[in-house]
Design a protein around this motif. Structure first.
Motif, PDB file in Angstrom:
ATOM      1  N   ALA A   1       0.802  -1.365   0.031  1.00 40.85           N
ATOM      2  CA  ALA A   1      -0.042  -0.070  -0.038  1.00 40.85           C
ATOM      3  C   ALA A   1       0.853   1.427   0.340  1.00 40.85           C
ATOM      4  CB  ALA A   1      -0.948  -0.173   1.207  1.00 40.85           C
TER       5      ALA A   1
ATOM      6  N   LEU B   1     -11.652  -1.396  -4.769  1.00 42.88           N
ATOM      7  CA  LEU B   1     -10.253  -1.991  -4.293  1.00 42.88           C
ATOM      8  C   LEU B   1      -9.329  -1.072  -3.998  1.00 42.88           C
ATOM      9  CD1 LEU B   1      -9.477  -4.875  -3.750  1.00 42.88           C
ATOM     10  CD2 LEU B   1      -8.654  -5.144  -5.949  1.00 42.88           C
ATOM     11  N   PHE B   2      -9.185  -0.091  -4.828  1.00 43.76           N
ATOM     12  CA  PHE B   2      -8.164   1.128  -4.425  1.00 43.76           C
ATOM     13  C   PHE B   2      -8.488   1.876  -3.405  1.00 43.76           C
ATOM     14  CE2 PHE B   2      -6.829   0.211  -9.297  1.00 43.76           C
ATOM     15  CZ  PHE B   2      -5.604  -0.521  -8.997  1.00 43.76           C
TER      16      PHE B   2
ATOM     17  N   ARG C   1      -9.714   0.931  -0.801  1.00 43.08           N
ATOM     18  CA  ARG C   1      -9.397   0.154   0.273  1.00 43.08           C
ATOM     19  C   ARG C   1      -7.708   0.482   0.589  1.00 43.08           C
ATOM     20  NH1 ARG C   1     -11.534  -5.639   1.238  1.00 43.08           N
ATOM     21  NH2 ARG C   1     -10.438  -5.242   3.100  1.00 43.08           N
ATOM     22  N   VAL C   2      -6.916   0.575  -0.545  1.00 41.64           N
ATOM     23  CA  VAL C   2      -5.447   0.793  -0.234  1.00 41.64           C
ATOM     24  C   VAL C   2      -5.413   2.208   0.210  1.00 41.64           C
ATOM     25  CG1 VAL C   2      -3.434   1.031  -1.556  1.00 41.64           C
ATOM     26  CG2 VAL C   2      -5.139  -1.067  -2.404  1.00 41.64           C
TER      27      VAL C   2
ATOM     28  N   ASN D   1      -2.861  -3.912   1.296  1.00 45.83           N
ATOM     29  CA  ASN D   1      -1.918  -4.471   0.308  1.00 45.83           C
ATOM     30  C   ASN D   1      -2.721  -4.895  -0.969  1.00 45.83           C
ATOM     31  OD1 ASN D   1       0.529  -3.442   1.691  1.00 45.83           O
ATOM     32  ND2 ASN D   1       0.540  -5.451   2.824  1.00 45.83           N
ATOM     33  N   LEU D   2      -2.176  -5.117  -1.934  1.00 42.56           N
ATOM     34  CA  LEU D   2      -3.037  -5.856  -2.906  1.00 42.56           C
ATOM     35  C   LEU D   2      -2.008  -7.056  -3.483  1.00 42.56           C
ATOM     36  CD1 LEU D   2      -4.309  -3.201  -5.353  1.00 42.56           C
ATOM     37  CD2 LEU D   2      -5.453  -4.428  -3.443  1.00 42.56           C
ATOM     38  N   ARG D   3      -2.752  -8.327  -3.544  1.00 46.56           N
ATOM     39  CA  ARG D   3      -1.971  -9.378  -4.334  1.00 46.56           C
ATOM     40  C   ARG D   3      -2.580  -9.734  -5.631  1.00 46.56           C
ATOM     41  NH1 ARG D   3       1.089 -12.800  -2.256  1.00 46.56           N
ATOM     42  NH2 ARG D   3       0.308 -12.727  -0.122  1.00 46.56           N
ATOM     43  N   VAL D   4      -1.904  -9.968  -6.590  1.00 47.94           N
ATOM     44  CA  VAL D   4      -2.016 -10.227  -7.868  1.00 47.94           C
ATOM     45  C   VAL D   4      -1.693 -11.581  -7.896  1.00 47.94           C
ATOM     46  CG1 VAL D   4      -1.983  -9.596 -10.240  1.00 47.94           C
ATOM     47  CG2 VAL D   4      -1.741  -7.960  -8.548  1.00 47.94           C
TER      48      VAL D   4
ATOM     49  N   VAL E   1      -7.004  -9.630  -8.671  1.00 49.80           N
ATOM     50  CA  VAL E   1      -6.342  -8.864  -7.822  1.00 49.80           C
ATOM     51  C   VAL E   1      -7.253  -8.974  -6.168  1.00 49.80           C
ATOM     52  CG1 VAL E   1      -5.612  -6.499  -7.231  1.00 49.80           C
ATOM     53  CG2 VAL E   1      -5.801  -7.250  -9.367  1.00 49.80           C
ATOM     54  N   THR E   2      -6.633  -9.129  -5.319  1.00 45.73           N
ATOM     55  CA  THR E   2      -7.352  -9.308  -3.933  1.00 45.73           C
ATOM     56  C   THR E   2      -6.479  -8.570  -2.949  1.00 45.73           C
ATOM     57  OG1 THR E   2      -6.117 -11.137  -3.493  1.00 45.73           O
ATOM     58  CG2 THR E   2      -8.326 -11.602  -4.480  1.00 45.73           C
ATOM     59  N   PRO E   3      -7.279  -8.077  -1.794  1.00 42.53           N
ATOM     60  CA  PRO E   3      -6.855  -7.198  -0.919  1.00 42.53           C
ATOM     61  C   PRO E   3      -6.314  -8.134   0.082  1.00 42.53           C
ATOM     62  CG  PRO E   3      -9.108  -7.373  -0.467  1.00 42.53           C
ATOM     63  CD  PRO E   3      -8.968  -8.013  -2.006  1.00 42.53           C
TER      64      PRO E   3
END
Length: 128
Positions: A11, A93-94, A96-97, A103-106, A115-117
């Motif tokens: 993030a 999603l952004f 939340r960042v 953070n984001l996992r791709v 893409v997940t938080p």
């Protein structure tokens, strides 16, 4: 869940990219070429790097990691071809960042990505 075909975007590095994209009313690009990173589709270009502000996936910044230590693992995660995928900067999603430092996992498959938080672990001093 296994994360062998995924990368993590922190993030702290993503927030400035998201803010830049929103400021310019454009999307965010997920790019694999010299490393793996996200950047705003519009914005000022840094004369030193000759590119916009970028957020590299953890472990895949070629200015910090030697070529052989990022290239082959990245090839195994998302293939050998370079690519650019477009993500909407106004995605919740952004939000939340930006608002929650998530953070984001791709995660990559042979034909798509997800893409997940990821909620960061609390520092040890806060875990009492």
């Amino acid at each position: 869940m296994s994360h062998k075909n995924s990368v993590l975007f922190k993030a702290a590095l993503l927030v400035p990219v998201i803010q830049e994209a929103r400021q310019h009313g454009c999307n965010i690009a997920l790019v694999k070429d010299d490393g793996l990173y996200m950047l705003s589709e519009k914005g000022p270009i840094n004369p030193a790097t000759r590119r916009r502000l970028v957020a590299y996936a953890e472990g895949f910044d070629p200015s910090l990691v030697v070529f052989d230590e990022w290239y082959h693992p990245l090839h195994d995660i998302c293939g050998g071809d370079d690519f650019v995928e477009t993500l909407e900067a106004d995605s919740p999603l952004f939000d939340r960042v930006v608002n929650n430092s998530v953070n984001l996992r791709v995660e990559f498959t042979a034909s798509s990505f997800l893409v997940t938080p990821v909620i960061p672990d609390k520092p040890k001093e806060e875990q009492t």
